[in-house]
Design a protein around this motif. Sequence first.
Motif, mmCIF file in Angstrom:
data_model
loop_
_atom_site.group_PDB
_atom_site.id
_atom_site.type_symbol
_atom_site.label_atom_id
_atom_site.label_comp_id
_atom_site.label_asym_id
_atom_site.label_seq_id
_atom_site.Cartn_x
_atom_site.Cartn_y
_atom_site.Cartn_z
ATOM 1 N N LEU A 21 0.831 -1.210 0.000
ATOM 2 C CA LEU A 21 0.000 0.000 0.000
ATOM 3 C C LEU A 21 0.862 1.255 0.000
ATOM 4 N N GLU A 22 2.017 1.179 0.657
ATOM 5 C CA GLU A 22 2.951 2.319 0.632
ATOM 6 C C GLU A 22 3.513 2.536 -0.772
ATOM 7 N N LEU A 23 3.902 1.438 -1.407
ATOM 8 C CA LEU A 23 4.441 1.551 -2.775
ATOM 9 C C LEU A 23 3.382 2.066 -3.740
ATOM 10 N N LYS A 24 2.135 1.623 -3.507
ATOM 11 C CA LYS A 24 1.053 2.053 -4.396
ATOM 12 C C LYS A 24 0.850 3.572 -4.295
ATOM 13 N N ALA A 25 1.047 4.094 -3.083
ATOM 14 C CA ALA A 25 0.867 5.534 -2.874
ATOM 15 C C ALA A 25 2.025 6.343 -3.464
ATOM 16 N N ASP A 26 3.172 5.707 -3.644
ATOM 17 C CA ASP A 26 4.348 6.425 -4.168
ATOM 18 C C ASP A 26 5.208 5.434 -4.951
ATOM 19 N N ARG A 27 4.753 5.115 -6.164
ATOM 20 C CA ARG A 27 5.385 3.981 -6.847
ATOM 21 C C ARG A 27 6.748 4.295 -7.451
ATOM 22 N N PHE A 28 7.163 5.557 -7.407
ATOM 23 C CA PHE A 28 8.510 5.883 -7.916
ATOM 24 C C PHE A 28 9.507 6.161 -6.783
ATOM 25 N N ALA A 29 9.114 5.825 -5.558
ATOM 26 C CA ALA A 29 9.973 6.103 -4.403
ATOM 27 C C ALA A 29 11.314 5.360 -4.481
ATOM 28 N N GLN A 150 -0.309 -13.239 -8.702
ATOM 29 C CA GLN A 150 -1.759 -13.037 -8.795
ATOM 30 C C GLN A 150 -2.376 -13.079 -7.396
ATOM 31 N N SER A 151 -2.019 -14.083 -6.619
ATOM 32 C CA SER A 151 -2.628 -14.236 -5.288
ATOM 33 C C SER A 151 -2.281 -13.055 -4.394
ATOM 34 N N PHE A 152 -1.060 -12.568 -4.514
ATOM 35 C CA PHE A 152 -0.659 -11.409 -3.705
ATOM 36 C C PHE A 152 -1.490 -10.187 -4.122
ATOM 37 N N ALA A 153 -1.673 -9.990 -5.419
ATOM 38 C CA ALA A 153 -2.518 -8.882 -5.897
ATOM 39 C C ALA A 153 -3.962 -9.062 -5.421
ATOM 40 N N ASP A 154 -4.440 -10.297 -5.404
ATOM 41 C CA ASP A 154 -5.797 -10.579 -4.925
ATOM 42 C C ASP A 154 -5.932 -10.188 -3.450
ATOM 43 N N LEU A 155 -4.908 -10.543 -2.678
ATOM 44 C CA LEU A 155 -4.920 -10.222 -1.246
ATOM 45 C C LEU A 155 -4.919 -8.702 -1.036
ATOM 46 N N ILE A 156 -4.080 -8.000 -1.769
ATOM 47 C CA ILE A 156 -4.030 -6.530 -1.652
ATOM 48 C C ILE A 156 -5.417 -5.961 -1.955
ATOM 49 N N THR A 157 -6.066 -6.492 -2.995
ATOM 50 C CA THR A 157 -7.380 -5.996 -3.425
ATOM 51 C C THR A 157 -8.426 -6.231 -2.341
ATOM 52 N N ILE A 158 -8.417 -7.413 -1.751
ATOM 53 C CA ILE A 158 -9.382 -7.705 -0.678
ATOM 54 C C ILE A 158 -9.151 -6.760 0.506
ATOM 55 N N GLU A 159 -7.876 -6.539 0.825
ATOM 56 C CA GLU A 159 -7.569 -5.624 1.938
ATOM 57 C C GLU A 159 -8.094 -4.216 1.657
ATOM 58 N N GLU A 160 -8.032 -3.795 0.398
ATOM 59 C CA GLU A 160 -8.500 -2.450 0.041
ATOM 60 C C GLU A 160 -10.022 -2.335 0.099
ATOM 61 N N TYR A 161 -10.722 -3.411 -0.240
ATOM 62 C CA TYR A 161 -12.186 -3.328 -0.377
ATOM 63 C C TYR A 161 -12.944 -3.872 0.825
ATOM 64 N N LYS A 162 -12.298 -4.585 1.709
ATOM 65 C CA LYS A 162 -13.050 -5.226 2.795
ATOM 66 C C LYS A 162 -13.608 -4.170 3.762
ATOM 67 N N THR A 163 -14.789 -4.475 4.297
ATOM 68 C CA THR A 163 -15.380 -3.555 5.276
ATOM 69 C C THR A 163 -15.522 -4.242 6.634
ATOM 70 N N LYS A 164 -15.147 -5.540 6.661
ATOM 71 C CA LYS A 164 -15.169 -6.286 7.930
ATOM 72 C C LYS A 164 -13.748 -6.747 8.212
ATOM 73 N N GLU A 165 -13.432 -6.864 9.475
ATOM 74 C CA GLU A 165 -12.093 -7.315 9.863
ATOM 75 C C GLU A 165 -11.806 -8.695 9.261
ATOM 76 N N GLU A 298 -8.342 -5.211 -9.404
ATOM 77 C CA GLU A 298 -7.585 -6.436 -9.073
ATOM 78 C C GLU A 298 -6.417 -6.580 -10.046
ATOM 79 N N ALA A 299 -6.689 -6.407 -11.337
ATOM 80 C CA ALA A 299 -5.612 -6.500 -12.331
ATOM 81 C C ALA A 299 -4.604 -5.367 -12.137
ATOM 82 N N ALA A 300 -5.100 -4.181 -11.779
ATOM 83 C CA ALA A 300 -4.190 -3.040 -11.563
ATOM 84 C C ALA A 300 -3.207 -3.360 -10.437
ATOM 85 N N ASN A 301 -3.649 -4.092 -9.439
ATOM 86 C CA ASN A 301 -2.776 -4.433 -8.314
ATOM 87 C C ASN A 301 -1.677 -5.416 -8.680
ATOM 88 N N ARG A 302 -1.737 -5.982 -9.883
ATOM 89 C CA ARG A 302 -0.626 -6.843 -10.330
ATOM 90 C C ARG A 302 0.671 -6.044 -10.440
#
Length: 317
Positions: A21-29, A150-165, A298-302
């Motif tokens: 999530l940090e890299l996504k916020a600043d992908r050229f860091a 793919q699975s790592f991107a899927d996990l990142i996506t779920i973390e971004e969209y989940k509304t329950k712990e 989800e694909a973007a998170n790849r």
Amino acid sequence: MKHFTNVHDIGPLDAAIKEALELKADRFAFSDLGRNKTLMMIFFNSSLRTRLSTQKAALNLGMNVIVLDINQGAWKLETERGVIMDGDRPEHLLEAIPVMGCYCDIIGVRSFAGLKDKAEDYEERVISQFIKYSGRPVFSMEAATRHPLQSFADLITIEEYKTKERPKVVMTWAPHPKALPQAVPNSFAEWMNATDYEFVITHPEGYELAPEFVGNARVEYDQKKALEDADFVYAKNWSAYADPNYGKVLSTDRAWTVDSEKMGLTDNAFFMHCLPVRRNMIVTDDVIESERSIVIPEAANREISAQVVLKNMLKSL
Ligand code: AN0
Ligand code: CP
């Protein structure tokens, strides 16, 4: 990180998600980290997302990239040792791999399961030879049994969209006309089992995945029951794993297609698929086009999952 072929190679998932999530916020860091380093991507099979997203991730890190499609212009490769090479394959993997290693710093490999010989596929013969003979750090861009980027991107996506712990994630088999590998569902299960989510797998009888991937997941043969109160629906086709049907299509029953009626059983779930997806086989047009479909993010998170992996490999060079 030396090699990346499965969930264990990424380390603790909470740290990996935070880094993503940090890299996504600043992908050229870290755009200097890969200066004068070369990524070589080797494809034995077709790709759209993996090819583009991994290349973009490497560019974000300042790397140079070389891409080789083995089936388009390279010599056909023999993979078995001891074969008398009087057939149509002029080069052996045992020379080709160390030669490829000479021209780069990190190697990514895509090599799908052949679906003919279970032992050969589940030994991961191709990617393990790259690890053994290239002299370079190697990462999977979908190997015979797993697709960890793919699975790592899927996990990142779920973390971004989940509304329950602790969301309920349901992976459902869906029909497809051709025999597909178990790599995506195996890998998704492996990553989900490493979280504390509620994870359910549903498929017709005969489509049981290897027990080491199913782990402690609940397996429910009634798809509608499985989907009740789901927060995420992850659709995927795979061919049979169990003998004597390894690699076979046992059903193309469109009663398993994910449609809006089935999505209506869920807790307004998000729809996910790794893509490419066959519409109106795996999922209906209206579900994939609905506002709860997150296949594009989800694909973007790849790009992000690949960048975390490459960043950590570069740091270990
Ligand atoms: C491949 C598979 O199911 O493994 C790649 C998915 C990322 N899909 C197809 O071949 C259609
Ligand atoms: N999801 C995925 O890996 O897509 P490609 O096969 O297009 O790379």
